[in-house]
Design a protein around this motif. Structure first.
Motif, PDB file in Angstrom:
ATOM      1  N   GLN A  23     -20.688  10.921  14.652  1.00 40.97           N
ATOM      2  CA  GLN A  23     -20.614  10.527  16.059  1.00 40.97           C
ATOM      3  C   GLN A  23     -19.223  10.808  16.600  1.00 40.97           C
ATOM      4  O   GLN A  23     -18.227  10.376  16.015  1.00 40.97           O
ATOM      5  CB  GLN A  23     -20.929   9.041  16.213  1.00 40.97           C
ATOM      6  N   ASP A  24     -19.178  11.532  17.696  1.00 43.36           N
ATOM      7  CA  ASP A  24     -17.913  11.789  18.369  1.00 43.36           C
ATOM      8  C   ASP A  24     -17.597  10.555  19.217  1.00 43.36           C
ATOM      9  O   ASP A  24     -18.260  10.282  20.210  1.00 43.36           O
ATOM     10  CB  ASP A  24     -18.024  13.031  19.243  1.00 43.36           C
ATOM     11  N   GLU A  25     -16.598   9.802  18.802  1.00 47.28           N
ATOM     12  CA  GLU A  25     -16.210   8.583  19.507  1.00 47.28           C
ATOM     13  C   GLU A  25     -14.938   8.778  20.328  1.00 47.28           C
ATOM     14  O   GLU A  25     -14.291   7.816  20.728  1.00 47.28           O
ATOM     15  CB  GLU A  25     -16.048   7.432  18.517  1.00 47.28           C
ATOM     16  N   SER A  26     -14.609  10.012  20.605  1.00 51.11           N
ATOM     17  CA  SER A  26     -13.393  10.304  21.365  1.00 51.11           C
ATOM     18  C   SER A  26     -13.408   9.623  22.727  1.00 51.11           C
ATOM     19  O   SER A  26     -12.361   9.181  23.216  1.00 51.11           O
ATOM     20  CB  SER A  26     -13.237  11.816  21.534  1.00 51.11           C
ATOM     21  N   VAL A  31      -7.827   9.618  25.292  1.00 52.07           N
ATOM     22  CA  VAL A  31      -7.550  11.030  25.026  1.00 52.07           C
ATOM     23  C   VAL A  31      -8.099  11.850  26.190  1.00 52.07           C
ATOM     24  O   VAL A  31      -8.940  11.372  26.949  1.00 52.07           O
ATOM     25  CB  VAL A  31      -8.182  11.491  23.693  1.00 52.07           C
ATOM     26  N   PRO A  32      -7.641  13.080  26.317  1.00 49.58           N
ATOM     27  CA  PRO A  32      -8.189  13.911  27.396  1.00 49.58           C
ATOM     28  C   PRO A  32      -9.684  14.128  27.210  1.00 49.58           C
ATOM     29  O   PRO A  32     -10.187  14.171  26.080  1.00 49.58           O
ATOM     30  CB  PRO A  32      -7.437  15.240  27.245  1.00 49.58           C
ATOM     31  N   GLU A  33     -10.399  14.284  28.307  1.00 46.47           N
ATOM     32  CA  GLU A  33     -11.835  14.539  28.244  1.00 46.47           C
ATOM     33  C   GLU A  33     -12.094  15.791  27.408  1.00 46.47           C
ATOM     34  O   GLU A  33     -11.387  16.796  27.534  1.00 46.47           O
ATOM     35  CB  GLU A  33     -12.384  14.722  29.658  1.00 46.47           C
ATOM     36  N   GLY A  34     -13.085  15.699  26.530  1.00 46.62           N
ATOM     37  CA  GLY A  34     -13.453  16.826  25.672  1.00 46.62           C
ATOM     38  C   GLY A  34     -12.558  17.005  24.459  1.00 46.62           C
ATOM     39  O   GLY A  34     -12.606  18.045  23.795  1.00 46.62           O
ATOM     40  N   ALA A  35     -11.749  16.010  24.125  1.00 49.35           N
ATOM     41  CA  ALA A  35     -10.765  16.141  23.047  1.00 49.35           C
ATOM     42  C   ALA A  35     -11.375  16.358  21.665  1.00 49.35           C
ATOM     43  O   ALA A  35     -10.789  17.026  20.829  1.00 49.35           O
ATOM     44  CB  ALA A  35      -9.857  14.918  23.007  1.00 49.35           C
ATOM     45  N   GLY A 101      -2.738   2.638  23.548  1.00 41.90           N
ATOM     46  CA  GLY A 101      -2.500   3.183  24.877  1.00 41.90           C
ATOM     47  C   GLY A 101      -2.263   4.674  24.773  1.00 41.90           C
ATOM     48  O   GLY A 101      -2.178   5.232  23.681  1.00 41.90           O
ATOM     49  N   SER A 102      -2.193   5.317  25.906  1.00 45.68           N
ATOM     50  CA  SER A 102      -1.965   6.741  25.893  1.00 45.68           C
ATOM     51  C   SER A 102      -1.371   7.200  27.206  1.00 45.68           C
ATOM     52  O   SER A 102      -1.622   6.623  28.254  1.00 45.68           O
ATOM     53  CB  SER A 102      -3.272   7.488  25.646  1.00 45.68           C
ATOM     54  N   ARG A 103      -0.661   8.276  27.144  1.00 52.41           N
ATOM     55  CA  ARG A 103      -0.100   8.866  28.350  1.00 52.41           C
ATOM     56  C   ARG A 103      -1.177   9.505  29.205  1.00 52.41           C
ATOM     57  O   ARG A 103      -0.959   9.838  30.363  1.00 52.41           O
ATOM     58  CB  ARG A 103       0.961   9.885  27.975  1.00 52.41           C
ATOM     59  N   PHE A 104      -2.398   9.688  28.681  1.00 49.95           N
ATOM     60  CA  PHE A 104      -3.450  10.362  29.412  1.00 49.95           C
ATOM     61  C   PHE A 104      -4.110   9.458  30.453  1.00 49.95           C
ATOM     62  O   PHE A 104      -4.760   9.948  31.348  1.00 49.95           O
ATOM     63  CB  PHE A 104      -4.513  10.900  28.458  1.00 49.95           C
ATOM     64  N   ASN A 105      -3.965   8.154  30.318  1.00 48.35           N
ATOM     65  CA  ASN A 105      -4.597   7.241  31.269  1.00 48.35           C
ATOM     66  C   ASN A 105      -3.583   6.468  32.097  1.00 48.35           C
ATOM     67  O   ASN A 105      -3.842   5.366  32.543  1.00 48.35           O
ATOM     68  CB  ASN A 105      -5.524   6.269  30.530  1.00 48.35           C
ATOM     69  N   GLU A 106      -2.424   7.022  32.278  1.00 45.14           N
ATOM     70  CA  GLU A 106      -1.394   6.329  33.061  1.00 45.14           C
ATOM     71  C   GLU A 106      -1.618   6.539  34.534  1.00 45.14           C
ATOM     72  O   GLU A 106      -2.154   7.472  34.996  1.00 45.14           O
ATOM     73  CB  GLU A 106       0.000   6.832  32.659  1.00 45.14           C
TER      74      GLU A 106
END
Length: 106
Positions: A23-26, A31-35, A101-106
């Motif tokens: 299962q891809d749980e990305s 993370v960026p979409e499609g990571a 956390g991530s810089r991708f959702n700031e």
């Protein structure tokens, strides 16, 4: 080839699993979409007979070393022998929510 397909085909070739669920749980992580970076892998194989959990995980990590060196950041591994899988009723726990956390959702 997408990463889920790569993981499925690689584990099928090397472990001949009786049951395999990848299962891809990305999408559950920041993370960026499609990571295609976070996967939950349930594999039931006779190849795990007589092995401790750490040896099973090392075996899977070794088989998937190329993916782990590249796009795959995390694998949640559930490795069982056929007898263990039957005793568990063919179920694994749900993955916990991402706490990072991530810089991708700031």
């Amino acid at each position: 080839m997408n990463m889920k397909t790569y993981i499925e085909s690689t584990l099928t070739e090397t472990l001949s699993p009786e049951h395999l669920d990848v299962q891809d749980e990305s999408y559950m992580h920041n993370v960026p979409e499609g990571a295609q970076s976070h996967f939950k892998v349930t594999v039931v194989s006779q190849a795990f007979e007589g092995q401790r959990l750490i040896a099973r995980h090392r075996q899977v990590n070794s088989v998937l070393a190329d993916a782990l060196a590249g796009p795959v950041h995390a694998l949640a591994l559930h490795t069982h022998t056929p007898a263990e899988w039957e005793a568990k009723g063919g179920q694994v726990a749900d993955s916990p929510a991402c706490r990072g956390g991530s810089r991708f959702n700031e």
